[in-house]
Write a protein that holds these residues in place. Structure first.
Motif, PDB file in Angstrom:
ATOM      1  N   MET A   1      -5.255  70.244  24.490  1.00 35.44           N
ATOM      2  CA  MET A   1      -5.136  71.653  24.888  1.00 35.44           C
ATOM      3  C   MET A   1      -5.489  71.830  26.357  1.00 35.44           C
ATOM      4  O   MET A   1      -4.801  72.544  27.090  1.00 35.44           O
TER       5      MET A   1
ATOM      6  N   TYR B   1      -8.338  78.987  27.136  1.00 33.60           N
ATOM      7  CA  TYR B   1      -8.987  77.802  26.557  1.00 33.60           C
ATOM      8  C   TYR B   1     -10.182  78.206  25.699  1.00 33.60           C
ATOM      9  O   TYR B   1     -11.231  78.589  26.195  1.00 33.60           O
TER      10      TYR B   1
ATOM     11  N   VAL C   1      -0.546  74.673  20.222  1.00 29.32           N
ATOM     12  CA  VAL C   1      -0.838  73.447  20.967  1.00 29.32           C
ATOM     13  C   VAL C   1      -0.086  72.260  20.371  1.00 29.32           C
ATOM     14  O   VAL C   1       0.550  71.479  21.086  1.00 29.32           O
TER      15      VAL C   1
END
Length: 328
Positions: free
Chosen positions: A174, A250, A319
Motif C-alpha cells: 500500500m 495511508y 490495494v
C-alpha cells in the motif's frame, strides 16, 4: 372432532412447542459447560497471549471454564473452517484477525469458509497500528525523506514481512502504491526472522505491528518513521502518522476480535457481546493488553462492528486489485 384426531393434534403441538423451547432453554442457560476459543496461530505468539487473556476474562465473567485451542496453518483457514462447521451453540468461538476475515477472501479464489456467510463477528478487541521502521543505515529520518531516498535509489530497498499476503506485507505494498516508490518485498516465515534481518541490515525497512516494533525501536536499534493509524500512538507519541507526513490515504490496522458461527442464537450472541463489552471497559483487562502493545478499542454495536470490517475490506480490496496480488 374425534378423540383420535384431538390426540394427534395435541401431540403435534407438544412436539412443535418442544422444538421451539429446547434451543431457547439451552440459550437461556448458556454457558452450562466449557467454552472453547479456537486460535488460528501457534501457542506463544502475540495472538495466543491475547486469546488467553480473553479466555480468562470470559471464564470468570460467564462463570464457566474457557479453554484455548491452537489450530495454526493454511493462513488461518483451518481454524476458521472448524468454527464455521461447529455446532452453532456458542461453545466454539474464534479469536480471529483481519487477515482471516478480510484478506484471505481477497487473495484466495477458493477457501473452505466464507467469512461473510459462515462467521459472525462478536467484537473487535484491538486494532494495532503498523510502524514504518528502518535500519539505521538508511539516511532518512522522516517519511518524506524516505520517499525521496527511495526515488533516488529505485529498486535498491528491500522490505521484509512475516509472509506473502499478510497485513504487514500488504502495508508495504500500500505504501509503495500511495507514495509511488519501488521496493522489493522479501517474505519470511514469521515476523521474527524478518525482524532479525532488519536488525542486521540485510533488509532496510519493515512495516511492523506496534507490539513487535516497540522493543527494538525504544532500544534505539531501529528508527521509526511513521505509524499507520489516524492518530499518533501513545506508545510512540513523538512519531508522526504517515497521514501527517503527507499521505492522507495511508491507514493500516492489524485488528483482532472474537467471532462465532453465523448461526449462533441471538441470546448467546447477546451474552458473549455483553461479556466482551465489560472486558473492553475493564481497567485491569485493558492494562494487561496494553502492557504487551495491544491498544484496546471501545465496545462497538453490531452495526459498528460490521461497518468497521466492511471499511477494512473496501480499503484492502482497492490495494489488492491495484497490485494484482493473488495467492492461488
Amino acid at each position: 372432532m374425534t378423540s383420535r384426531l384431538r390426540s394427534v393434534l395435541l401431540s403435534t403441538v407438544i412436539i412443535a412447542t418442544t422444538a421451539i423451547a429446547a434451543p431457547l432453554a439451552r440459550a437461556a442457560e448458556y454457558p452450562s459447560r466449557a467454552i472453547k476459543l479456537v486460535v488460528p496461530y501457534a501457542a506463544g505468539g502475540p495472538t495466543d497471549v491475547l486469546a488467553r487473556l480473553v479466555a480468562d476474562y470470559l471464564g470468570k465473567d460467564l462463570k464457566q471454564t474457557t479453554v484455548v485451542e491452537n489450530k495454526p496453518g493454511a493462513q488461518g483457514a483451518i481454524a476458521a473452517e472448524q468454527v464455521a462447521r461447529a455446532e452453532p451453540d456458542g461453545y466454539t468461538l474464534f479469536v480471529t484477525a483481519a487477515s482471516i476475515m478480510v484478506l484471505n477472501p481477497l487473495l484466495y479464489k477458493k477457501l473452505p469458509y466464507d467469512p461473510q456467510k459462515d462467521l459472525r463477528m462478536l467484537t473487535v478487541v484491538t486494532d494495532l497500528p503498523v510502524v514504518m521502521e528502518v535500519h539505521p543505515s538508511v539516511p532518512a529520518k522522516t517519511v518524506k525523506e524516505f520517499v525521496a531516498y527511495a526515488k533516488a535509489n529505485p529498486g535498491k530497498l528491500n522490505f521484509g514481512s512475516a509472509g506473502t499476503g499478510g497485513t504487514i506485507h500488504l502495508a508495504g505494498e500500500m505504501f509503495k502504491q500511495i507514495a509511488g516508490v519501488e521496493m522489493t518485498h522479501v517474505p519470511y516465515k514469521g515476523a521474527g526472522p524478518a525482524l532479525t534481518d532488519l536488525l542486521s541490515g540485510n533488509i532496510q525497512v519493515m512495516f511492523d505491528t506496534l507490539s513487535t516494533a516497540l522493543p527494538p525501536v525504544k532500544g534505539g536499534l531501529l528508527r521509526p518513521l511513521g505509524v499507520s493509524s489516524k492518530e499518533r500512538s501513545p506508545d510512540l507519541p513523538d512519531v508522526p502518522t504517515v497521514i501527517e507526513s503527507g499521505y492522507p490515504d495511508y491507514q493500516v490496522g492489524v485488528w483482532f476480535g472474537l467471532a462465532g458461527s453465523s448461526k449462533l442464537p441471538d441470546e448467546v450472541v447477546t451474552k458473549v457481546m455483553a461479556s466482551m463489552d465489560k472486558a473492553l471497559n475493564d481497567v485491569a483487562f485493558r492494562a494487561s493488553l496494553e502492557k504487551i502493545g495491544f491498544p484496546v478499542l471501545k465496545p462497538k454495536t453490531v452495526a459498528e462492528i460490521n461497518q468497521f470490517v466492511d471499511e477494512d475490506r473496501a480499503r484492502w480490496s482497492k490495494v489488492i486489485k491495484a497490485m494484482n496480488i493473488s495467492l492461488d
